[in-house]
Design a protein around this motif. Sequence first.
Motif, PDB file in Angstrom:
ATOM      1  N   UNK A   1       0.815  -1.211   0.000  1.00 53.96           N
ATOM      2  CA  UNK A   1       0.000   0.000   0.000  1.00 53.96           C
ATOM      3  C   UNK A   1       0.848   1.259   0.000  1.00 53.96           C
ATOM      4  N   UNK A   2       2.151   1.099  -0.219  1.00 55.59           N
ATOM      5  CA  UNK A   2       3.039   2.248  -0.315  1.00 55.59           C
ATOM      6  C   UNK A   2       4.365   1.809  -0.892  1.00 55.59           C
ATOM      7  N   UNK A   3       5.267   2.755  -1.048  1.00 56.80           N
ATOM      8  CA  UNK A   3       6.573   2.423  -1.613  1.00 56.80           C
ATOM      9  C   UNK A   3       7.565   2.146  -0.491  1.00 56.80           C
ATOM     10  N   UNK A   4       8.336   1.065  -0.684  1.00 58.36           N
ATOM     11  CA  UNK A   4       9.289   0.648   0.321  1.00 58.36           C
ATOM     12  C   UNK A   4      10.660   0.434  -0.307  1.00 58.36           C
ATOM     13  N   UNK A   5      11.675   0.678   0.492  1.00 56.90           N
ATOM     14  CA  UNK A   5      13.037   0.598   0.000  1.00 56.90           C
ATOM     15  C   UNK A   5      13.375  -0.800  -0.509  1.00 56.90           C
TER      16      UNK A   5
ATOM     17  N   UNK B   1      10.240  -5.954  -9.645  1.00 57.08           N
ATOM     18  CA  UNK B   1       9.268  -5.070  -8.996  1.00 57.08           C
ATOM     19  C   UNK B   1       8.870  -3.951  -9.943  1.00 57.08           C
ATOM     20  N   UNK B   2       7.699  -3.413  -9.676  1.00 56.32           N
ATOM     21  CA  UNK B   2       7.177  -2.271 -10.417  1.00 56.32           C
ATOM     22  C   UNK B   2       6.997  -1.149  -9.396  1.00 56.32           C
ATOM     23  N   UNK B   3       7.902  -0.200  -9.391  1.00 53.03           N
ATOM     24  CA  UNK B   3       7.853   0.859  -8.388  1.00 53.03           C
ATOM     25  C   UNK B   3       6.616   1.756  -8.552  1.00 53.03           C
ATOM     26  N   UNK B   4       6.147   1.898  -9.756  1.00 55.06           N
ATOM     27  CA  UNK B   4       4.968   2.740  -9.990  1.00 55.06           C
ATOM     28  C   UNK B   4       3.716   2.115  -9.369  1.00 55.06           C
ATOM     29  N   UNK B   5       3.671   0.792  -9.327  1.00 53.16           N
ATOM     30  CA  UNK B   5       2.492   0.093  -8.799  1.00 53.16           C
ATOM     31  C   UNK B   5       2.729  -0.481  -7.398  1.00 53.16           C
ATOM     32  N   UNK B   6       3.949  -0.335  -6.880  1.00 53.35           N
ATOM     33  CA  UNK B   6       4.297  -0.897  -5.572  1.00 53.35           C
ATOM     34  C   UNK B   6       4.035  -2.400  -5.519  1.00 53.35           C
ATOM     35  N   UNK B   7       4.422  -3.088  -6.563  1.00 48.39           N
ATOM     36  CA  UNK B   7       4.232  -4.531  -6.629  1.00 48.39           C
ATOM     37  C   UNK B   7       5.565  -5.233  -6.867  1.00 48.39           C
ATOM     38  N   UNK B   8       5.596  -6.487  -6.466  1.00 51.35           N
ATOM     39  CA  UNK B   8       6.785  -7.306  -6.610  1.00 51.35           C
ATOM     40  C   UNK B   8       6.360  -8.677  -7.096  1.00 51.35           C
ATOM     41  N   UNK B   9       7.163  -9.285  -7.935  1.00 50.97           N
ATOM     42  CA  UNK B   9       6.863 -10.597  -8.480  1.00 50.97           C
ATOM     43  C   UNK B   9       8.061 -11.523  -8.311  1.00 50.97           C
ATOM     44  N   UNK B  10       7.789 -12.762  -7.980  1.00 50.00           N
ATOM     45  CA  UNK B  10       8.828 -13.786  -7.911  1.00 50.00           C
ATOM     46  C   UNK B  10       8.467 -14.881  -8.904  1.00 50.00           C
ATOM     47  N   UNK B  11       9.246 -15.009  -9.943  1.00 51.43           N
ATOM     48  CA  UNK B  11       9.052 -16.076 -10.917  1.00 51.43           C
ATOM     49  C   UNK B  11       9.907 -17.261 -10.499  1.00 51.43           C
ATOM     50  N   UNK B  12       9.252 -18.390 -10.264  1.00 49.94           N
ATOM     51  CA  UNK B  12       9.946 -19.580  -9.776  1.00 49.94           C
ATOM     52  C   UNK B  12       9.883 -20.659 -10.852  1.00 49.94           C
ATOM     53  N   UNK B  13      11.023 -21.037 -11.358  1.00 49.15           N
ATOM     54  CA  UNK B  13      11.125 -22.069 -12.384  1.00 49.15           C
ATOM     55  C   UNK B  13      11.903 -23.268 -11.857  1.00 49.15           C
ATOM     56  N   UNK B  14      11.785 -24.371 -12.558  1.00 43.41           N
ATOM     57  CA  UNK B  14      12.501 -25.596 -12.190  1.00 43.41           C
ATOM     58  C   UNK B  14      12.314 -25.926 -10.713  1.00 43.41           C
ATOM     59  N   UNK B  15      11.079 -25.885 -10.282  1.00 44.28           N
ATOM     60  CA  UNK B  15      10.788 -26.086  -8.863  1.00 44.28           C
ATOM     61  C   UNK B  15      11.119 -27.507  -8.427  1.00 44.28           C
TER      62      UNK B  15
ATOM     63  N   UNK C   1      14.789  -7.309  -3.481  1.00 43.13           N
ATOM     64  CA  UNK C   1      15.093  -6.320  -4.508  1.00 43.13           C
ATOM     65  C   UNK C   1      14.899  -4.930  -3.925  1.00 43.13           C
ATOM     66  N   UNK C   2      15.843  -4.036  -4.203  1.00 45.69           N
ATOM     67  CA  UNK C   2      15.728  -2.665  -3.728  1.00 45.69           C
ATOM     68  C   UNK C   2      14.945  -1.814  -4.723  1.00 45.69           C
ATOM     69  N   UNK C   3      14.603  -0.626  -4.310  1.00 42.47           N
ATOM     70  CA  UNK C   3      13.876   0.277  -5.207  1.00 42.47           C
ATOM     71  C   UNK C   3      14.729   0.650  -6.415  1.00 42.47           C
ATOM     72  N   UNK C   4      16.033   0.511  -6.282  1.00 44.67           N
ATOM     73  CA  UNK C   4      16.933   0.791  -7.400  1.00 44.67           C
ATOM     74  C   UNK C   4      17.176  -0.396  -8.302  1.00 44.67           C
ATOM     75  N   UNK C   5      16.606  -1.557  -7.928  1.00 44.94           N
ATOM     76  CA  UNK C   5      16.708  -2.742  -8.776  1.00 44.94           C
ATOM     77  C   UNK C   5      17.816  -3.708  -8.392  1.00 44.94           C
ATOM     78  N   UNK C   6      18.548  -3.441  -7.318  1.00 45.66           N
ATOM     79  CA  UNK C   6      19.576  -4.386  -6.875  1.00 45.66           C
ATOM     80  C   UNK C   6      18.913  -5.618  -6.272  1.00 45.66           C
TER      81      UNK C   6
END
Length: 112
Positions: free
Chosen positions: A25-29, A68-82, A48-53
């Motif tokens: 619900x907000x932007x976080x470092x 992550x999408x800083x404009x939408x305050x969302x983060x995604x984890x793509x998990x392959x070869x589980x 992941x940091x707001x700078x993409x590290x």
Amino acid sequence: QVQLVESGGGLVQPGGSLRLSCAASGRFLVMGWYRQAPGKQRELVASITSGGDTNYGESVKGRFTISRDNAKNTMTLQMNSLKPEDTAVYYCRITNIGVGYWGQGTQVTVSS
């Protein structure tokens, strides 16, 4: 009050893929995912940091990708070869300097 909404867990066969998402619900470092398997300590999966590290746990390097999408305050984890050992409850974590919040967790089960 900070709100975190996690989605995307479920059951998948070994070798399969899943995508986890977390909306804040907000932007976080720093935004990240941790996991906890039964009888084990909670461990870092990726962050992941707001700078993409990015930072990954050793066991998921080369298989998982965090973004992550800083404009939408969302983060995604793509998990392959589980693998079966990836089975755990996955928690979204967001932090700014001096403060952090946990999501409610989402179950990921890797089984045939």
